[in-house]
Write an enzyme that holds these catalytic residues in place. Structure first.
Site, PDB file in Angstrom:
ATOM      1  N   GLU A  41      -3.210  -5.773  12.305  1.00 21.44           N
ATOM      2  CA  GLU A  41      -3.602  -5.935  10.908  1.00 21.44           C
ATOM      3  C   GLU A  41      -3.974  -7.391  10.611  1.00 21.44           C
ATOM      4  O   GLU A  41      -4.903  -7.665   9.845  1.00 21.44           O
ATOM      5  CB  GLU A  41      -2.467  -5.480   9.985  1.00 21.44           C
ATOM      6  CG  GLU A  41      -2.287  -3.976   9.933  1.00 21.44           C
ATOM      7  CD  GLU A  41      -1.688  -3.398  11.204  1.00 21.44           C
ATOM      8  OE1 GLU A  41      -0.934  -4.126  11.897  1.00 21.44           O
ATOM      9  OE2 GLU A  41      -1.960  -2.221  11.513  1.00 21.44           O
ATOM     10  N   ALA A  73      -0.279   1.417   3.374  1.00 16.79           N
ATOM     11  CA  ALA A  73       0.067   0.201   2.635  1.00 16.79           C
ATOM     12  C   ALA A  73       1.114  -0.617   3.372  1.00 16.79           C
ATOM     13  O   ALA A  73       1.072  -1.849   3.360  1.00 16.79           O
ATOM     14  CB  ALA A  73       0.560   0.565   1.239  1.00 16.79           C
ATOM     15  N   PHE A 128       1.362  -1.164   6.419  1.00  9.69           N
ATOM     16  CA  PHE A 128       0.747  -1.977   7.468  1.00  9.69           C
ATOM     17  C   PHE A 128       0.268  -3.327   6.931  1.00  9.69           C
ATOM     18  O   PHE A 128       0.128  -4.286   7.690  1.00  9.69           O
ATOM     19  CB  PHE A 128      -0.416  -1.227   8.115  1.00  9.69           C
ATOM     20  CG  PHE A 128      -0.013   0.012   8.876  1.00  9.69           C
ATOM     21  CD1 PHE A 128       1.315   0.313   9.119  1.00  9.69           C
ATOM     22  CD2 PHE A 128      -0.978   0.886   9.341  1.00  9.69           C
ATOM     23  CE1 PHE A 128       1.686   1.455   9.822  1.00  9.69           C
ATOM     24  CE2 PHE A 128      -0.626   2.032  10.051  1.00  9.69           C
ATOM     25  CZ  PHE A 128       0.715   2.315  10.287  1.00  9.69           C
ATOM     26  N   HIS A 143       6.985   4.957   5.846  1.00  8.86           N
ATOM     27  CA  HIS A 143       5.585   5.259   5.583  1.00  8.86           C
ATOM     28  C   HIS A 143       5.386   5.910   4.217  1.00  8.86           C
ATOM     29  O   HIS A 143       4.389   6.578   3.984  1.00  8.86           O
ATOM     30  CB  HIS A 143       5.019   6.183   6.671  1.00  8.86           C
ATOM     31  CG  HIS A 143       5.033   5.571   8.036  1.00  8.86           C
ATOM     32  ND1 HIS A 143       6.071   5.758   8.916  1.00  8.86           N
ATOM     33  CD2 HIS A 143       4.157   4.758   8.661  1.00  8.86           C
ATOM     34  CE1 HIS A 143       5.825   5.095  10.030  1.00  8.86           C
ATOM     35  NE2 HIS A 143       4.677   4.474   9.895  1.00  8.86           N
TER      36      HIS A 143
END
Length: 329
Positions: A60, A84, A86, A129
């Site tokens: 990222e 999000a 990540f 997550h």
């Protein structure tokens, strides 16, 4: 300009349509991501070539850093960041790099960059997550944050985000992915900082974000059967945040219930509550009530997940509470 012709498509299809149309309109729009452009059959690769559709390393920091550089060089990158959470790996790039350049250059430098990421994927995905972590981004100077609740707004806000000259965080809710709705054909733009009244009412104001807008509307239907008229407001963007529409509604109804999937102390609802307490206190006929996730990680267990998250019944209970409350002194 928005087309008057609409047709039913899914929330995710509306987002991708906006990206497709903006890439066709402007050759400086490029698409980056770990899961885009990774085979020649990809429709975006076929339409725009692998020069404008780039699969990135599984990093990222790298993909957002490259996109920030491309934005400074005159491109308009859209980065598919998947989730999000990540973004947390690359927080320096997200909150301390591209969003600062316009201010630090005295307005001479722009960084047109869109970070697209899903959020709120509950349904058994457990702790890492499922976050609704938009609250940590809404107060970052120079960073706009969009939270579409409908397919039409998903398309319109994405198109507006791509045309913006500085960074936008575009957060789409995973549980809305396959929801259908009427979406205008052709060009469709939704302005930032303009909330929409999804349902008009006179007795209580409900302000909900993203996935919880649907819950608020269903709660309003249930309340209508009890003779309660609830007004439902969807902010659509949380940075900029349209507090004027909320204050206008509260001036009419005198009561406010805020619905947010985030945990209470990192929520949009707590910010709105503070704004109304400061600027609309004289309008309130009852204390503000917040219906948020509990301050806990999302559990794997479905019954426990339901216990943590807001739903229609919790919203209805909150409305009954404010309707039964005394006048604020």
């Amino acid at each position: 300009m928005t087309s008057e012709t609409t047709r039913e498509i899914t929330y995710i299809a509306a987002i991708m349509e906006a990206i497709h149309q903006e890439m066709a309109r402007d050759e400086d729009v490029v698409l980056f991501g770990q899961s885009v452009g990774n085979n020649p059959e990809d429709p975006f690769v076929q339409a725009y070539g692998d020069g404008r559709v780039r699969v990135t390393p599984i990093s990222e920091t790298a993909e957002i850093g490259m996109a920030a550089g491309a934005a400074l060089a005159g491109k308009r990158p859209v980065v598919d960041c998947t989730m999000a959470e990540f973004l947390l790996v690359a927080m320096d790039q997200v909150v301390n790099e591209a969003n600062r350049f316009h201010y630090m250059s005295g307005g001479r430098v722009t960084a047109p960059l869109v970070l697209k990421a899903g959020y709120g994927f509950t349904a058994g995905w457990a702790g890492q997550h499922t976050g609704s972590i938009y609250g940590m981004f809404m107060g970052v100077p120079g960073l706009k944050v969009a939270l579409p609740a409908t397919p039409a707004d998903a398309k319109g806000l994405m198109a507006t985000a791509i045309r913006d000259d500085n960074p936008v965080l575009f957060l789409h809710h995973y549980l809305l992915t396959l929801e259908n709705g009427p979406v205008p054909e052709g060009e469709h733009l939704v302005p930032f900082g303009q909330a929409v009244v999804r349902r008009e009412g006179a007795d209580v104001t409900l302000v909900a974000t993203g996935w919880t807008v649907g819950h608020a509307l269903r709660a309003a239907e249930q309340l209508a059967a009890e003779g309660v008229s609830a007004e439902v407001i969807d902010p659509r963007t949380i940075a900029p945040l349209d507090t004027a529409t909320v204050l206008e509604s509260v001036a009419k109804t005198g009561r406010l219930v805020l619905v947010d999937q985030a945990t209470r102390h990192s929520s949009v609802s707590s910010v709105i509550a503070a704004e109304v307490a400061e600027h609309g206190f004289s309008s309130l006929r009852a204390p503000i009530v917040q219906v948020t996730a509990l301050d806990a990680s999302i559990p794997y267990s479905k019954p426990m997940e339901d216990y943590i998250l807001p739903d229609e019944n919790k919203i209805v209970t909150a409305v009954r509470k404010v309707l039964g409350a005394g006048v604020v002194a």
